[in-house]
Design an enzyme around this catalytic site. Structure first.
Site, PDB file in Angstrom:
ATOM      1  N   ALA A   1     -20.901  78.503  99.621  1.00 26.24           N
ATOM      2  CA  ALA A   1     -21.067  78.786 101.051  1.00 26.24           C
ATOM      3  C   ALA A   1     -21.990  79.968 101.325  1.00 26.24           C
ATOM      4  CB  ALA A   1     -19.698  79.025 101.682  1.00 26.24           C
ATOM      5  N   PRO A  37     -18.694  81.135  95.319  1.00 26.89           N
ATOM      6  CA  PRO A  37     -17.287  81.029  95.705  1.00 26.89           C
ATOM      7  C   PRO A  37     -16.758  79.597  95.717  1.00 26.89           C
ATOM      8  CG  PRO A  37     -18.653  81.607  97.595  1.00 26.89           C
ATOM      9  CD  PRO A  37     -19.513  81.752  96.372  1.00 26.89           C
ATOM     10  N   ASN A  38     -15.530  79.490  95.260  1.00 30.00           N
ATOM     11  CA  ASN A  38     -14.735  78.258  95.269  1.00 30.00           C
ATOM     12  C   ASN A  38     -15.164  77.229  94.224  1.00 30.00           C
ATOM     13  OD1 ASN A  38     -13.088  79.112  97.525  1.00 30.00           O
ATOM     14  ND2 ASN A  38     -14.908  78.816  98.787  1.00 30.00           N
ATOM     15  N   ASN A  84     -26.028  77.887  92.267  1.00 30.49           N
ATOM     16  CA  ASN A  84     -25.256  77.190  93.299  1.00 30.49           C
ATOM     17  C   ASN A  84     -24.426  78.283  93.961  1.00 30.49           C
ATOM     18  OD1 ASN A  84     -23.608  75.769  94.973  1.00 30.49           O
ATOM     19  ND2 ASN A  84     -22.949  74.273  93.439  1.00 30.49           N
ATOM     20  N   HIS A 133     -26.949  72.011  94.627  1.00 28.92           N
ATOM     21  CA  HIS A 133     -25.701  71.708  95.337  1.00 28.92           C
ATOM     22  C   HIS A 133     -25.192  70.371  94.838  1.00 28.92           C
ATOM     23  CE1 HIS A 133     -26.241  75.101  97.917  1.00 28.92           C
ATOM     24  NE2 HIS A 133     -27.486  74.733  98.085  1.00 28.92           N
ATOM     25  N   GLU A 184     -32.255  75.943  93.048  1.00 31.81           N
ATOM     26  CA  GLU A 184     -31.025  75.894  93.856  1.00 31.81           C
ATOM     27  C   GLU A 184     -30.376  74.526  93.657  1.00 31.81           C
ATOM     28  OE1 GLU A 184     -31.885  76.453  98.007  1.00 31.81           O
ATOM     29  OE2 GLU A 184     -29.854  75.863  98.633  1.00 31.81           O
ATOM     30  N   ARG A 187     -10.738  70.571  94.026  1.00 28.16           N
ATOM     31  CA  ARG A 187     -11.197  70.917  95.377  1.00 28.16           C
ATOM     32  C   ARG A 187     -11.893  69.716  96.015  1.00 28.16           C
ATOM     33  NH1 ARG A 187     -16.658  74.410  96.522  1.00 28.16           N
ATOM     34  NH2 ARG A 187     -16.383  74.563  98.763  1.00 28.16           N
ATOM     35  N   TYR A 214     -16.695  66.613  96.042  1.00 33.46           N
ATOM     36  CA  TYR A 214     -17.273  67.262  94.855  1.00 33.46           C
ATOM     37  C   TYR A 214     -16.973  66.529  93.548  1.00 33.46           C
ATOM     38  CZ  TYR A 214     -17.972  71.020  98.203  1.00 33.46           C
ATOM     39  OH  TYR A 214     -18.361  71.743  99.302  1.00 33.46           O
ATOM     40  N   ARG A 218     -23.948  66.503 105.516  1.00 34.70           N
ATOM     41  CA  ARG A 218     -22.675  67.110 105.910  1.00 34.70           C
ATOM     42  C   ARG A 218     -22.841  67.915 107.208  1.00 34.70           C
ATOM     43  NH1 ARG A 218     -20.175  70.043 100.897  1.00 34.70           N
ATOM     44  NH2 ARG A 218     -18.346  70.001 102.288  1.00 34.70           N
TER      45      ARG A 218
HETATM   46  C1  DQA Z   1     -21.947  73.406  97.667  1.00 34.44           C
HETATM   47  C2  DQA Z   1     -22.225  73.076  99.141  1.00 34.44           C
HETATM   48  C3  DQA Z   1     -21.840  74.250 100.022  1.00 34.44           C
HETATM   49  O1  DQA Z   1     -22.090  73.933 101.392  1.00 34.44           O
HETATM   50  C4  DQA Z   1     -20.368  74.563  99.866  1.00 34.44           C
HETATM   51  O2  DQA Z   1     -20.017  75.681 100.647  1.00 34.44           O
HETATM   52  C5  DQA Z   1     -19.965  74.741  98.449  1.00 34.44           C
HETATM   53  C6  DQA Z   1     -20.502  73.815  97.456  1.00 34.44           C
HETATM   54  C7  DQA Z   1     -22.221  72.193  96.743  1.00 34.44           C
HETATM   55  O3  DQA Z   1     -22.344  72.399  95.548  1.00 34.44           O
HETATM   56  O4  DQA Z   1     -22.294  71.048  97.215  1.00 34.44           O
HETATM   57  O5  DQA Z   1     -19.148  75.586  98.126  1.00 34.44           O
HETATM   58  O6  DQA Z   1     -22.808  74.453  97.259  1.00 34.44           O
END
Ligand code: DQA
Length: 140
Positions: A76, A10-11, A73, A99, A97, A18, A23, A106
């Site tokens: 959240a 998501p997102n 990835n 990020h 995994e 964003r 990011y 954070r």
């Molecule tokens: C994320 C880190 C997560 O905590 C966050 O909710 C994201 C992006 C990252 O790529 O840094 O959506 O996965």
């Protein structure tokens, strides 16, 4: 041809606009190009997807059965989803995994991942280059 499957949660479709201070300014299309180049160099096919829906991500992980590797990835959902963890564990595909941000620098709720224990490696805080490292690792 062996394939690498990349699942984004998501997102991540909003990358580029964003929270750029967290990011960066690269878009998800930039991430895809980077991954395609790395996969092509290694002679691997690439499947790249993003979804804001947990169930669609689970379906994509199931479809990764038989692949050389999975890069995930989960956004959240990393910090909340037992279902995604079970999907990764259930397909027996080596997973990495990723990020973009350093989740450990954070908020505390980002420090725990349901996925890390079922992944071969975890790459955090390397920006979008983390995806390339993940593809290279799975290709090696
Ligand atoms: C994320 C880190 C997560 O905590 C966050 O909710 C994201 C992006 C990252 O790529 O840094 O959506 O996965």
């Amino acid at each position: 041809m062996d394939r690498i499957v990349i699942v984004n949660g998501p997102n991540l479709n909003l990358l580029g606009t964003r929270e750029p201070e967290v990011y960066g300014r690269h878009t998800l299309a930039d991430v895809e190009s980077l991954c395609r180049a790395a996969a092509e160099k290694a002679g691997l096919e690439l499947v790249f997807m993003q979804s804001n829906h947990e169930g669609e991500m689970i379906d994509a992980i199931h479809e990764a059965r038989g692949a050389r590797g999975l890069v995930i990835n989960a956004g959240a959902y990393t910090h909340t989803s037992v279902a995604l963890r079970d999907a990764v564990a259930g397909v027996s595909v080596p997973a990495v995994e990723v990020h973009i941000s350093n989740v450990h620098a954070r908020e505390e709720f980002r420090h725990h991942s349901y996925l890390s224990a079922v992944c071969r490696a975890v790459i955090v805080g390397a920006g979008i280059e983390g995806y390339r490292f993940a593809v290279e690792l799975l290709a090696a």
